[in-house]
Design an enzyme around this catalytic site. Structure first.
Site, PDB file in Angstrom:
ATOM      1  N   TRP A 197      -2.172  -6.576   2.966  1.00 42.75           N
ATOM      2  CA  TRP A 197      -2.915  -5.472   3.590  1.00 42.75           C
ATOM      3  C   TRP A 197      -2.939  -4.273   2.655  1.00 42.75           C
ATOM      4  O   TRP A 197      -1.903  -3.947   2.052  1.00 42.75           O
ATOM      5  CB  TRP A 197      -2.194  -5.102   4.897  1.00 42.75           C
ATOM      6  CG  TRP A 197      -2.469  -3.731   5.413  1.00 42.75           C
ATOM      7  CD1 TRP A 197      -1.984  -2.547   4.910  1.00 42.75           C
ATOM      8  CD2 TRP A 197      -3.302  -3.379   6.530  1.00 42.75           C
ATOM      9  NE1 TRP A 197      -2.466  -1.497   5.652  1.00 42.75           N
ATOM     10  CE2 TRP A 197      -3.266  -1.972   6.650  1.00 42.75           C
ATOM     11  CE3 TRP A 197      -4.054  -4.131   7.440  1.00 42.75           C
ATOM     12  CZ2 TRP A 197      -3.970  -1.294   7.644  1.00 42.75           C
ATOM     13  CZ3 TRP A 197      -4.745  -3.435   8.437  1.00 42.75           C
ATOM     14  CH2 TRP A 197      -4.702  -2.040   8.535  1.00 42.75           C
TER      15      TRP A 197
ATOM     16  N   ASN B  77      -4.188   0.036   2.473  1.00 43.81           N
ATOM     17  CA  ASN B  77      -4.924   1.198   2.998  1.00 43.81           C
ATOM     18  C   ASN B  77      -5.058   2.255   1.911  1.00 43.81           C
ATOM     19  O   ASN B  77      -5.675   1.944   0.890  1.00 43.81           O
ATOM     20  CB  ASN B  77      -4.390   1.669   4.360  1.00 43.81           C
ATOM     21  CG  ASN B  77      -2.941   1.985   4.461  1.00 43.81           C
ATOM     22  OD1 ASN B  77      -2.120   1.080   4.489  1.00 43.81           O
ATOM     23  ND2 ASN B  77      -2.583   3.238   4.527  1.00 43.81           N
ATOM     24  N   ASP B  78      -4.538   3.456   2.068  1.00 45.41           N
ATOM     25  CA  ASP B  78      -4.906   4.574   1.175  1.00 45.41           C
ATOM     26  C   ASP B  78      -4.825   4.272  -0.324  1.00 45.41           C
ATOM     27  O   ASP B  78      -3.821   3.718  -0.784  1.00 45.41           O
ATOM     28  CB  ASP B  78      -3.970   5.766   1.380  1.00 45.41           C
ATOM     29  CG  ASP B  78      -3.801   6.175   2.814  1.00 45.41           C
ATOM     30  OD1 ASP B  78      -4.468   5.608   3.679  1.00 45.41           O
ATOM     31  OD2 ASP B  78      -2.983   7.081   3.067  1.00 45.41           O
TER      32      ASP B  78
ATOM     33  N   GLN C 137      -1.543   1.789  -0.879  1.00 49.88           N
ATOM     34  CA  GLN C 137      -0.655   1.481   0.236  1.00 49.88           C
ATOM     35  C   GLN C 137      -0.785  -0.011   0.493  1.00 49.88           C
ATOM     36  O   GLN C 137      -1.904  -0.510   0.693  1.00 49.88           O
ATOM     37  CB  GLN C 137      -1.075   2.282   1.471  1.00 49.88           C
ATOM     38  CG  GLN C 137      -0.723   3.755   1.370  1.00 49.88           C
ATOM     39  CD  GLN C 137       0.773   3.966   1.479  1.00 49.88           C
ATOM     40  OE1 GLN C 137       1.327   3.913   2.564  1.00 49.88           O
ATOM     41  NE2 GLN C 137       1.435   4.209   0.353  1.00 49.88           N
TER      42      GLN C 137
ATOM     43  N   PHE D 101       5.163   5.820   1.371  1.00 49.43           N
ATOM     44  CA  PHE D 101       3.855   6.323   1.802  1.00 49.43           C
ATOM     45  C   PHE D 101       3.086   6.907   0.610  1.00 49.43           C
ATOM     46  O   PHE D 101       3.537   6.861  -0.528  1.00 49.43           O
ATOM     47  CB  PHE D 101       4.043   7.351   2.924  1.00 49.43           C
ATOM     48  CG  PHE D 101       4.207   6.753   4.307  1.00 49.43           C
ATOM     49  CD1 PHE D 101       4.450   5.390   4.489  1.00 49.43           C
ATOM     50  CD2 PHE D 101       4.110   7.548   5.442  1.00 49.43           C
ATOM     51  CE1 PHE D 101       4.592   4.837   5.766  1.00 49.43           C
ATOM     52  CE2 PHE D 101       4.256   7.015   6.720  1.00 49.43           C
ATOM     53  CZ  PHE D 101       4.499   5.661   6.884  1.00 49.43           C
ATOM     54  N   SER D 102       1.926   7.497   0.913  1.00 51.04           N
ATOM     55  CA  SER D 102       0.981   7.871  -0.152  1.00 51.04           C
ATOM     56  C   SER D 102       1.489   8.962  -1.088  1.00 51.04           C
ATOM     57  O   SER D 102       2.431   9.686  -0.770  1.00 51.04           O
ATOM     58  CB  SER D 102      -0.331   8.318   0.476  1.00 51.04           C
ATOM     59  OG  SER D 102      -0.966   7.204   1.047  1.00 51.04           O
TER      60      SER D 102
ATOM     61  N   ASP E  26       2.152  12.672   1.600  1.00 51.58           N
ATOM     62  CA  ASP E  26       0.993  12.466   0.724  1.00 51.58           C
ATOM     63  C   ASP E  26       0.849  13.546  -0.364  1.00 51.58           C
ATOM     64  O   ASP E  26      -0.190  14.199  -0.478  1.00 51.58           O
ATOM     65  CB  ASP E  26      -0.313  12.392   1.546  1.00 51.58           C
ATOM     66  CG  ASP E  26      -0.208  11.470   2.748  1.00 51.58           C
ATOM     67  OD1 ASP E  26       0.649  10.563   2.714  1.00 51.58           O
ATOM     68  OD2 ASP E  26      -0.954  11.661   3.722  1.00 51.58           O
TER      69      ASP E  26
ATOM     70  N   GLU F  25      -3.756  14.646   6.775  1.00 45.29           N
ATOM     71  CA  GLU F  25      -3.174  13.715   5.808  1.00 45.29           C
ATOM     72  C   GLU F  25      -3.912  13.818   4.470  1.00 45.29           C
ATOM     73  O   GLU F  25      -5.028  14.319   4.398  1.00 45.29           O
ATOM     74  CB  GLU F  25      -3.330  12.276   6.313  1.00 45.29           C
ATOM     75  CG  GLU F  25      -2.589  11.973   7.597  1.00 45.29           C
ATOM     76  CD  GLU F  25      -2.492  10.475   7.844  1.00 45.29           C
ATOM     77  OE1 GLU F  25      -1.378   9.981   7.992  1.00 45.29           O
ATOM     78  OE2 GLU F  25      -3.540   9.804   7.879  1.00 45.29           O
TER      79      GLU F  25
ATOM     80  N   TRP G 291      -8.571   3.084  10.619  1.00 48.52           N
ATOM     81  CA  TRP G 291      -7.465   2.641  11.471  1.00 48.52           C
ATOM     82  C   TRP G 291      -8.007   2.097  12.784  1.00 48.52           C
ATOM     83  O   TRP G 291      -8.976   2.620  13.330  1.00 48.52           O
ATOM     84  CB  TRP G 291      -6.505   3.804  11.747  1.00 48.52           C
ATOM     85  CG  TRP G 291      -5.745   4.190  10.523  1.00 48.52           C
ATOM     86  CD1 TRP G 291      -5.905   5.326   9.778  1.00 48.52           C
ATOM     87  CD2 TRP G 291      -4.719   3.431   9.874  1.00 48.52           C
ATOM     88  NE1 TRP G 291      -5.036   5.317   8.712  1.00 48.52           N
ATOM     89  CE2 TRP G 291      -4.305   4.173   8.748  1.00 48.52           C
ATOM     90  CE3 TRP G 291      -4.117   2.194  10.125  1.00 48.52           C
ATOM     91  CZ2 TRP G 291      -3.307   3.719   7.874  1.00 48.52           C
ATOM     92  CZ3 TRP G 291      -3.133   1.748   9.265  1.00 48.52           C
ATOM     93  CH2 TRP G 291      -2.729   2.509   8.145  1.00 48.52           C
TER      94      TRP G 291
END
Ligand SMILES: *[C@@H]1O[C@H](CO)[C@@H](O)[C@H](O)[C@H]1NC(C)=O
Ligand SMILES: *[C@@H]1O[C@H](CO)[C@@H](O)[C@H](O)[C@H]1NC(C)=O
Ligand SMILES: *[C@@H]1O[C@H](CO)[C@@H](O)[C@H](O)[C@H]1NC(C)=O
Ligand SMILES: *[C@@H]1O[C@H](CO)[C@@H](O)[C@H](O)[C@H]1NC(C)=O
Ligand SMILES: *[C@@H]1O[C@H](CO)[C@@H](O)[C@H](O)[C@H]1NC(C)=O
Ligand SMILES: *[C@@H]1O[C@H](CO)[C@@H](O)[C@H](O)[C@H]1NC(C)=O
Ligand SMILES: *[C@@H]1O[C@H](CO)[C@@H](O)[C@H](O)[C@H]1NC(C)=O
Ligand SMILES: *[C@@H]1O[C@H](CO)[C@@H](O)[C@H](O)[C@H]1NC(C)=O
Length: 496
Positions: free
Chosen positions: A48, A50-51, A67, A110-111, A166, A220, A303
């Site tokens: 998976w 994401n960012d 991510q 995290f980012s 972030d 974010e 999301w």
């Protein structure tokens, strides 16, 4: 130094591709014919994403971190995946850069962002612990641009540490600076500013910008940079309510334009404005290419969307990298990077004609990995609307319809894939249809569509889930006729 794909890594990549093909073959047997893994966008071979994180041009290569949940094609514990490229389209996947291992990042990485310090690639990221309640900024350094050594926590927030993440870092006027996504005690979004002389010892410099109730409960992924002497602040707020045609996605990504220099407050001249108007666009991050272009990459997902591709072992993808600029009136323009023009294979269809509502212009070739460049000339047109279809047949409901609406002066994109739980829904953007022309530069990949309007004045990006027989592209005016010139290309990225 040239950024070339290495042989051993190519083998790894082809192993992945074989796995992927096997995976997809299994799914073809299981369900119907689908080809959803992108050919010219960054997407994980498995797992998976994401960012986008840590975007940087360093030692002759573009690097993109992301991510990443390598274990699973679902959301879950976050790592930083890593890919590099010489053209931002042809990505080589490298080993995972950061995994949870320390007390302060044990619940996830995290980012964050990347910088170059004395030739070394340095990452600043949010370490998450205490069941996500502690979010602290941490640093890691590499000597070979592949393996990273963690250096621990460098920024801790005084009070509530639960929404503080972030970091986006840059160097200016002799200091390092970092903007942080945060939340006030009243549950409003804000961006905090810190500075440092050495990247380790950081001093709080105050609130750079903050929102009110109309701009959500948490901001974010801040990004802060200069274009044409103006300072652009990009944030991804959570919790903005839909307002007519605006803010229709679960979360948004938008920008402010203002003035700032070290020691001064940020004075905002243009309020929060969404960057993209499709169904799927979030967590943008930008960086400078060596030739000075400001490039922005975003997560081409949202999301709580369906991620229908997860049955084939992966979830999530990035947008085409976009060169962003600012008009004199302070509007952000987003154009596909020019590198993609070099990936145009021979044109597959070409038309320059007038079509009327009893006719349908249909491309001869199915649209899998394509660019369709269209110009409508309104001097010789008269119609109520124009419809563009990406479907099995225009009369069948399932698929994508673009709708140029002369009454509302808007471009609509309707998407409908009920088999995968995607209800029929529109996104739209205001466009000036009093001009003599409208240009649409449409990029379709295996499971995405990105529509660039009038050279980057607007963009609409959405995930789509066509089966292989739902890729016919056609255009027709409604009640009248329209002058259209169209050229379409296959986009072919070597090594994929
Ligand atoms: C920062 O540097 C720019 C030139 O790079 C200069 O014009 C400006 O005055 C400097 N600002 C401060 C606060 O030192
Ligand atoms: C950290 O930076 C601040 C401000 O520049 C300075 O006063 C302080 O001495 C520094 N601390 C360390 C441990 O270097
Ligand atoms: C929130 O801020 C926006 C932009 O600054 C402003 O237009 C709006 O009136 C504010 N709303 C409230 C409820 O204060
Ligand atoms: C920045 O704004 C704050 C309040 O919003 C004010 O107290 C402060 O004096 C301002 N700083 C400068 C340098 O203008
Ligand atoms: C794919 O995502 C859906 C939610 O959208 C979830 O219900 C399903 O379990 C996921 N499938 C796999 C194989 O992860
Ligand atoms: C599309 O196919 C038709 C029929 O085969 C052919 O006449 C036409 O030239 C083709 N169009 C293009 C643009 O290749
Ligand atoms: C409009 O189209 C007609 C028919 O093809 C043509 O005769 C005329 O020259 C065109 N006019 C303009 C302004 O392009
Ligand atoms: C989307 O917008 C178009 C154009 O206004 C409209 O024809 C269509 O019915 C809309 N679709 C949905 C699901 O609202």
């Amino acid at each position: 130094m040239e950024c070339l794909l290495q042989k051993t890594e190519m083998k790894l990549l082809s192993t992945w591709l074989v796995l992927l093909i096997v995976n997809q073959a299994i799914s073809i047997l299981k369900t119907e014919e689908v080809t959803w893994h992108p050919t010219y966008h960054l997407a994980p071979p498995k797992g998976w994403i994401n960012d986008p994180n840590g975007l940087i041009y360093h030692n002759g290569c573009y690097h993109a971190f992301f991510q990443y949940n390598p274990e699973n094609n679902k959301e879950g514990t976050k790592y930083w995946g890593h890919a590099r490229s010489y053209d931002m389209l042809n990505w080589e996947y490298l080993p995972i850069a950061l995994s949870p291992s320390l007390e302060d990042d044990i619940n996830g990485i995290f980012s964050g962002s990347a910088v170059n310090i004395h030739g070394k690639l340095v990452l600043i990221y949010t370490g998450v612990s205490d069941n996500f309640n502690k979010q602290r900024q941490m640093v890691a350094i590499s000597s070979d641009d592949v393996n990273f050594e963690k250096r621990g926590v460098v920024i801790i927030k005084d009070k509530d540490e639960s929404n503080f993440r972030d970091p986006k870092a840059w160097f200016q006027n002799g200091s390092w600076w970092v903007v942080m996504g945060s939340q006030t005690t009243d549950k409003l979004g804000e961006v905090l500013l810190y500075s440092s002389n050495d990247f380790f010892n950081w001093t709080y410099q105050g609130v750079l910008a903050g929102g009110n109730e109309s701009l959500g409960y948490m901001w974010e992924c801040p990004d802060f940079f200069t274009i044409n002497g103006k300072q652009i602040l990009v944030v991804s707020p959570q919790g903005i309510k839909q307002d007519g045609f605006n803010y229709q996605n679960l979360y948004q990504t938008g920008y402010f334009v203002g003035d700032w220099e070290p020691g001064k407050n940020y004075t905002i001249k243009k309020g929060f404005t969404e960057i993209d108007h499709g169904h799927d666009f979030y967590a943008s991050q930008s960086f400078l290419a060596p030739d000075g272009r400001r490039i922005q990459i975003s997560w081409l997902d949202m999301w709580e969307s369906v991620f229908a591709e997860n049955v084939t072992g992966w979830s999530g993808m990035f947008t085409i990298p976009r060169e962003i600029s600012l008009t004199d009136s302070g509007d952000l323009l987003s154009k596909p990077i020019r590198e993609i023009l070099e990936k145009r294979n021979q044109n597959t269809d070409i038309f320059d004609t007038i079509i009327s509502s009893n006719q349908m212009l249909t491309l001869n070739n199915s649209v899998f990995s394509s660019e369709i460049l269209i110009e409508f000339n309104f001097l010789n047109s008269s119609c109520q609307a124009i419809q563009l279809f990406l479907k099995e047949e225009p009369t069948i409901d399932e698929g994508v319809v673009l709708y140029v609406d002369f009454e509302l002066n808007r471009l609509f994109m309707e998407r409908y894939y009920p088999k995968y739980g995607l209800d029929k829904s529109n996104r739209s953007v205001a466009i000036d249809l009093s001009l003599s022309k409208l240009s649409l530069d449409i990029f379709v990949d295996s499971s995405s569509i990105e529509v660039f309007v009038n050279d980057g004045v607007a963009v609409m990006s959405s995930r789509i889930y066509p089966n292989n027989n739902q890729r016919k592209f056609s255009v027709a005016p409604v009640n009248g006729y329209v002058n259209i010139s169209l050229i379409s290309y296959d986009i072919v990225v070597k090594n994929q």
